[in-house]
Design a protein around this motif. Structure first.
Motif, mmCIF file in Angstrom:
data_model
loop_
_atom_site.group_PDB
_atom_site.id
_atom_site.type_symbol
_atom_site.label_atom_id
_atom_site.label_comp_id
_atom_site.label_asym_id
_atom_site.label_seq_id
_atom_site.Cartn_x
_atom_site.Cartn_y
_atom_site.Cartn_z
ATOM 1 N N GLY A 1 74.824 26.846 -69.325
ATOM 2 C CA GLY A 1 73.728 26.883 -70.285
ATOM 3 C C GLY A 1 73.130 28.263 -70.455
ATOM 4 N N SER A 2 71.849 28.386 -70.161
ATOM 5 C CA SER A 2 71.157 29.654 -70.418
ATOM 6 C C SER A 2 71.537 30.741 -69.412
ATOM 7 N N HIS A 3 71.989 30.350 -68.207
ATOM 8 C CA HIS A 3 72.348 31.246 -67.092
ATOM 9 C C HIS A 3 71.117 31.861 -66.418
ATOM 10 N N ALA A 4 69.939 31.508 -66.842
ATOM 11 C CA ALA A 4 68.734 31.974 -66.149
ATOM 12 C C ALA A 4 68.630 31.263 -64.802
ATOM 13 N N SER A 5 68.372 32.036 -63.740
ATOM 14 C CA SER A 5 68.316 31.436 -62.403
ATOM 15 C C SER A 5 67.289 30.312 -62.323
ATOM 16 N N VAL A 6 66.148 30.480 -62.978
ATOM 17 C CA VAL A 6 65.124 29.443 -62.923
ATOM 18 C C VAL A 6 65.656 28.143 -63.518
ATOM 19 N N HIS A 7 66.460 28.242 -64.584
ATOM 20 C CA HIS A 7 67.055 27.048 -65.193
ATOM 21 C C HIS A 7 68.173 26.481 -64.317
ATOM 22 N N GLN A 8 68.945 27.360 -63.690
ATOM 23 C CA GLN A 8 70.030 26.898 -62.820
ATOM 24 C C GLN A 8 69.483 26.137 -61.622
ATOM 25 N N HIS A 9 68.386 26.642 -61.020
ATOM 26 C CA HIS A 9 67.740 25.921 -59.917
ATOM 27 C C HIS A 9 67.279 24.538 -60.369
ATOM 28 N N LEU A 10 66.577 24.509 -61.499
ATOM 29 C CA LEU A 10 66.003 23.262 -61.982
ATOM 30 C C LEU A 10 67.101 22.247 -62.319
ATOM 31 N N PRO B 1 61.800 34.441 -68.629
ATOM 32 C CA PRO B 1 61.182 34.932 -67.390
ATOM 33 C C PRO B 1 61.778 34.235 -66.162
ATOM 34 N N SER B 2 61.945 34.981 -65.087
ATOM 35 C CA SER B 2 62.552 34.424 -63.875
ATOM 36 C C SER B 2 61.571 33.575 -63.085
ATOM 37 N N ASN B 3 60.253 33.815 -63.276
ATOM 38 C CA ASN B 3 59.219 33.097 -62.514
ATOM 39 C C ASN B 3 59.459 33.183 -61.008
ATOM 40 N N GLY B 4 60.049 34.278 -60.589
ATOM 41 C CA GLY B 4 60.255 34.502 -59.161
ATOM 42 C C GLY B 4 61.406 33.731 -58.550
ATOM 43 N N ALA B 5 62.211 33.064 -59.392
ATOM 44 C CA ALA B 5 63.338 32.289 -58.852
ATOM 45 C C ALA B 5 64.415 33.235 -58.334
ATOM 46 N N PRO B 6 64.880 33.071 -57.115
ATOM 47 C CA PRO B 6 65.941 33.939 -56.591
ATOM 48 C C PRO B 6 67.267 33.647 -57.287
ATOM 49 N N LEU B 7 68.159 34.633 -57.290
ATOM 50 C CA LEU B 7 69.482 34.407 -57.852
ATOM 51 C C LEU B 7 70.165 33.260 -57.108
ATOM 52 N N VAL B 8 70.716 32.330 -57.859
ATOM 53 C CA VAL B 8 71.381 31.179 -57.235
ATOM 54 C C VAL B 8 72.538 31.644 -56.357
ATOM 55 N N LYS B 9 73.223 32.717 -56.776
ATOM 56 C CA LYS B 9 74.330 33.223 -55.965
ATOM 57 C C LYS B 9 73.849 33.629 -54.575
ATOM 58 N N ASP B 10 72.683 34.268 -54.511
ATOM 59 C CA ASP B 10 72.144 34.681 -53.212
ATOM 60 C C ASP B 10 71.797 33.469 -52.347
ATOM 61 N N VAL B 11 71.250 32.434 -52.979
ATOM 62 C CA VAL B 11 70.884 31.222 -52.242
ATOM 63 C C VAL B 11 72.140 30.525 -51.712
ATOM 64 N N GLU C 1 78.214 28.413 -63.720
ATOM 65 C CA GLU C 1 78.912 29.586 -64.247
ATOM 66 C C GLU C 1 77.955 30.768 -64.410
ATOM 67 N N ASP C 2 78.545 31.961 -64.493
ATOM 68 C CA ASP C 2 77.831 33.199 -64.839
ATOM 69 C C ASP C 2 76.612 33.436 -63.939
ATOM 70 N N LEU C 3 76.865 33.491 -62.646
ATOM 71 C CA LEU C 3 75.773 33.678 -61.675
ATOM 72 C C LEU C 3 75.192 35.089 -61.694
ATOM 73 N N ASP C 4 75.873 36.033 -62.353
ATOM 74 C CA ASP C 4 75.430 37.435 -62.325
ATOM 75 C C ASP C 4 74.663 37.863 -63.566
ATOM 76 N N TRP C 5 74.645 37.041 -64.598
ATOM 77 C CA TRP C 5 74.016 37.472 -65.853
ATOM 78 C C TRP C 5 72.712 36.715 -66.063
ATOM 79 N N GLN C 6 71.632 37.442 -66.339
ATOM 80 C CA GLN C 6 70.328 36.840 -66.582
ATOM 81 C C GLN C 6 69.881 37.161 -68.009
ATOM 82 N N PRO C 7 69.532 36.151 -68.813
ATOM 83 C CA PRO C 7 69.074 36.405 -70.178
ATOM 84 C C PRO C 7 67.716 37.107 -70.164
ATOM 85 N N PRO C 8 67.594 38.228 -70.819
ATOM 86 C CA PRO C 8 66.349 39.012 -70.737
ATOM 87 C C PRO C 8 65.132 38.294 -71.312
ATOM 88 N N GLU C 9 65.341 37.369 -72.223
ATOM 89 C CA GLU C 9 64.190 36.742 -72.887
ATOM 90 C C GLU C 9 63.589 35.580 -72.093
#
Length: 665
Positions: free
Chosen positions: A563-572, A600-610, A590-598
């Motif tokens: 989907g959006s590839h934003a970590s906050v969305h991937q966590h949810l 906000p991360s809201n402090g969510a850590p990268l899913v790959k790191d978790v 998919e696409d654990l390294d790319w974050q959509p700039p538009e």
């Protein structure tokens, strides 16, 4: 009035001792259940063909009994054959056949039983009694076949039920038959050796496909031949070792069998010998494996849907035995006895018929519990080979069962019908199996066909090439009726591309011919319609919408977050949808390294790191999920795989752009 049980039982009881009763006493037994004055009415109704409901079935039986007492045996069989249903007719005819046998009247008795089994060919008691009549008449081989058919319908009752069930419902009839024998494959498990045989003809495309499928499933394979070993070795797929068959069975036996019968006859003998000597698996070279061979029994035997009338119940196309198996030694000895002493050289005499007799007639529960249902290897039956070359859905639907481990192509039937394996359409079952087995990059080819960035190339540029991973992860489930959910249905939303394609859905539809495919996207894709597709409009950042999606589509075998590839969305998304995953299911991000700039991360850590941290600690941590959601993932994830996105690897040197979580089985 209902005379169905009483009179019939009494006729059977007294048939063994006719001399002990006078004619009048026998006659009175037949009349006992008629009320006074009803005999004339019964006779009249029967003669007029008016015995039209169950209450009058006994009248027909009465007429048959009276005719029998009067010595009019043709009339007895006639009246018995006028019962309401074929099953009732058959039961009455068998009863009178037994009575006639008791009077020493062999020919009328045999005629009654012949008509009985024609009317009800799946009643084991009729076949059993018919066998006794034949035995007493001196027809020993025919009697043995009757006893075998009776055992088949007693011990494998689904073979009787499937005659009346819709063809696509046959697999459901065997749900509870020997469930302990279901495949229990595990990644990295050592696979047992497979033995095969080939001789006297060039190795065709069907056999090469079969052999390659065994190798692809991780099994060592030996192909035995009486031909030139080096010449055959040059024709087989890599991973197959060609061996001199003369080291197992003397060439003189091979030559004798082929001269007096055919190559298939000898192949039946050879498999018993090689399994006894070495143990492992036997597979015919027209069986295509779609899963590894891992079953919970030392001995394993296969069955087929049809052929019971010839005693061909158990098929030798797939067998397993331990080295030194007493059963294989017995079967080898019995097959040689039939070849040399009994000179029974018809096809099946030492194969399906002998195997069926050995497994079923003895009543050995251990052997019976080693028999697989037809679905496992013979879901498409030998008389249905046309389905392999058809572009219709029928063949795929018959293979739509998680127990399907291999697909027997029945090569001899192709030759008999003038069908050419080399000429099958791409969209047929046979064409599908070719691509699934032979093409290591088939899913990548499908990605290119539909312009998906999951493949190697997209729009002329290097893409993620996730398909190289997916093909290995998913191919064992390729024919199963799985349910797969993909979030994110098109490409380039951020870049403003038109959302007018669904490349991934189309790719999955081709790759999983029996799957239900569910799509979810923030855009409206309701314009796309397919019988096996459902699409939902969902915002990944909305917990309520994700929960509604889960409630509508659970359970799922595979979930792919593209989907959006934003970590906050991937966590949810992982937190809300993971409970919808079946045991043993896969959750792919998919696409654990790319974050959509538009977004906000809201402090969510990268899913790959978790995920990397969880591989070390066993604990999934998230400031987006609830505590219960994170704990479920910690407790239920059996394995974490991190694979590279080729696009990220080549453009930014990033590793581990694809995450796969496997839920415990």
């Amino acid at each position: 009035m209902n005379y169905h049980d009483g009179t019939l039982a009494r006729a059977d009881d007294i048939s063994g001792q006719p001399s002990s009763l006078t004619r009048d006493e026998y006659y009175q037994i037949c009349l006992r259940h008629l009320k006074s004055g009803e005999l004339d009415q019964a006779v009249a109704r029967c003669r007029e063909g008016l015995a039209a409901d169950e209450n009058h079935a006994g009248l027909l039986h009465l007429m048959a009994g009276v005719s029998l007492l009067n010595g009019n045996y043709d009339a007895a069989i006639h009246w018995a054959g006028r019962a309401l249903t074929n099953e009732m007719k058959a039961t009455y005819l068998a009863t009178f056949g037994t009575a006639l046998q008791g009077k020493g009247l062999q020919e009328p008795a045999l005629e009654a039983f012949q008509r009985a089994v024609e009317l009800d060919p799946v009643d084991p008691s009729i076949w059993e009694n018919y066998g006794h009549v034949l035995n007493r008449a001196g027809h020993v081989n025919q009697a043995g076949l009757c006893f075998l058919i009776a055992r088949a319908y007693q011990q494998l009752p689904f073979l009787a039920e499937c005659r009346s069930a819709p063809r696509n419902g046959w697999n459901a009839l065997i749900e509870q038959f020997n469930p302990h024998l279901r495949s229990r494959s595990a990644p990295g498990e050592a696979r047992d050796l497979i033995h095969c045989f080939w001789s006297l003809a060039p190795l065709g495309e069907m056999s090469r496909l079969s052999l390659q499928s065994m190798v692809r499933q991780g099994h060592p394979v030996k192909l035995y031949t009486y031909d030139n070993v080096a010449a055959v070795q040059a024709l087989v797929p890599p991973g197959v070792v060609v061996v001199d068959a003369g080291n197992v069975v003397p060439a003189s036996i091979y030559q004798h069998a082929v001269v007096n019968s055919e190559i298939r006859y000898f192949s039946d003998i050879f498999r018993y010998a090689v399994l006894h000597e070495f143990g492992g698996w036997w597979l015919d070279t027209d069986v295509v494996l779609v899963k590894p061979l891992n079953f919970g029994s030392e001995h394993v035997f296969s069955t087929q849907w049809s052929g019971v009338e010839n005693g061909h119940v158990c098929a030798g196309d797939v067998m397993r035995a331990p080295k030194g198996s007493l059963h294989m030694a017995n079967l080898y000895a019995l097959s040689l006895q039939r070849l040399f002493s009994e000179k029974r050289v018809e096809y099946g005499a030492v194969g399906p018929l002998l195997l069926s007799e050995y497994l079923l007639a003895a009543g050995d529960e251990e052997l019976r519990s080693s028999i697989l249902p037809p679905t496992t290897f013979n879901a498409i039956d030998w008389h249905e080979v046309d389905l392999f070359a058809s572009e219709s859905r029928a063949g795929f639907e018959l293979l739509s069962d998680p127990r399907v481990t291999g697909v027997h192509l029945w090569g001899k039937m192709w030759a008999d019908r003038g069908m050419r394996f080399e000429a099958v359409p791409e969209q047929s079952v046979a064409g599908y199996l070719k691509k699934l087995v032979i093409e290591p990059n088939w899913l990548t080819q499908l990605a290119a066909k539909f312009d998906s960035d999951k493949g190697a190339i997209c729009n002329g540029q290097a893409a993620h090439h996730y398909t190289r991973i997916y093909h290995e992860l998913f191919r064992s489930k390729a024919l199963e009726p799985i349910r797969i959910l993909e979030i994110g249905l098109s490409r380039g939303r951020v870049e403003g591309w038109p959302q007018d394609q669904v490349p991934s859905l189309q790719m999955w539809l081709d790759y999983f011919p029996n799957a239900e495919v569910v799509g979810a996207d923030i855009e409206d894709f309701s314009w796309f319609s397919h019988p096996r597709v459902r699409i939902h409009r969902v915002d990944q950042g909305d917990r309520t919408m994700l929960a509604e999606l889960a409630s509508k589509e659970s359970p799922l075998d595979i979930i792919i977050d593209d989907g959006s590839h934003a970590s906050v969305h991937q966590h949810l998304t992982l937190g809300v949808l993971f409970p919808s995953l079946k045991p043993g299911g896969l959750f792919v991000i998919e696409d654990l390294d790319w974050q959509p700039p538009e977004i906000p991360s809201n402090g969510a850590p990268l899913v790959k790191d978790v995920l990397n941290a969880m591989k070390v600690s066993g604990v999934f941590t998230s400031n987006v999920m609830t505590e219960a959601e994170a704990k479920l993932i910690s407790d239920e994830v059996d394995e974490i795989l991190l694979n590279d996105s080729f696009r990220e690897l080549m453009s930014r040197g990033k590793l581990g752009g694809l995450g796969v979580l496997k839920r415990k089985a």
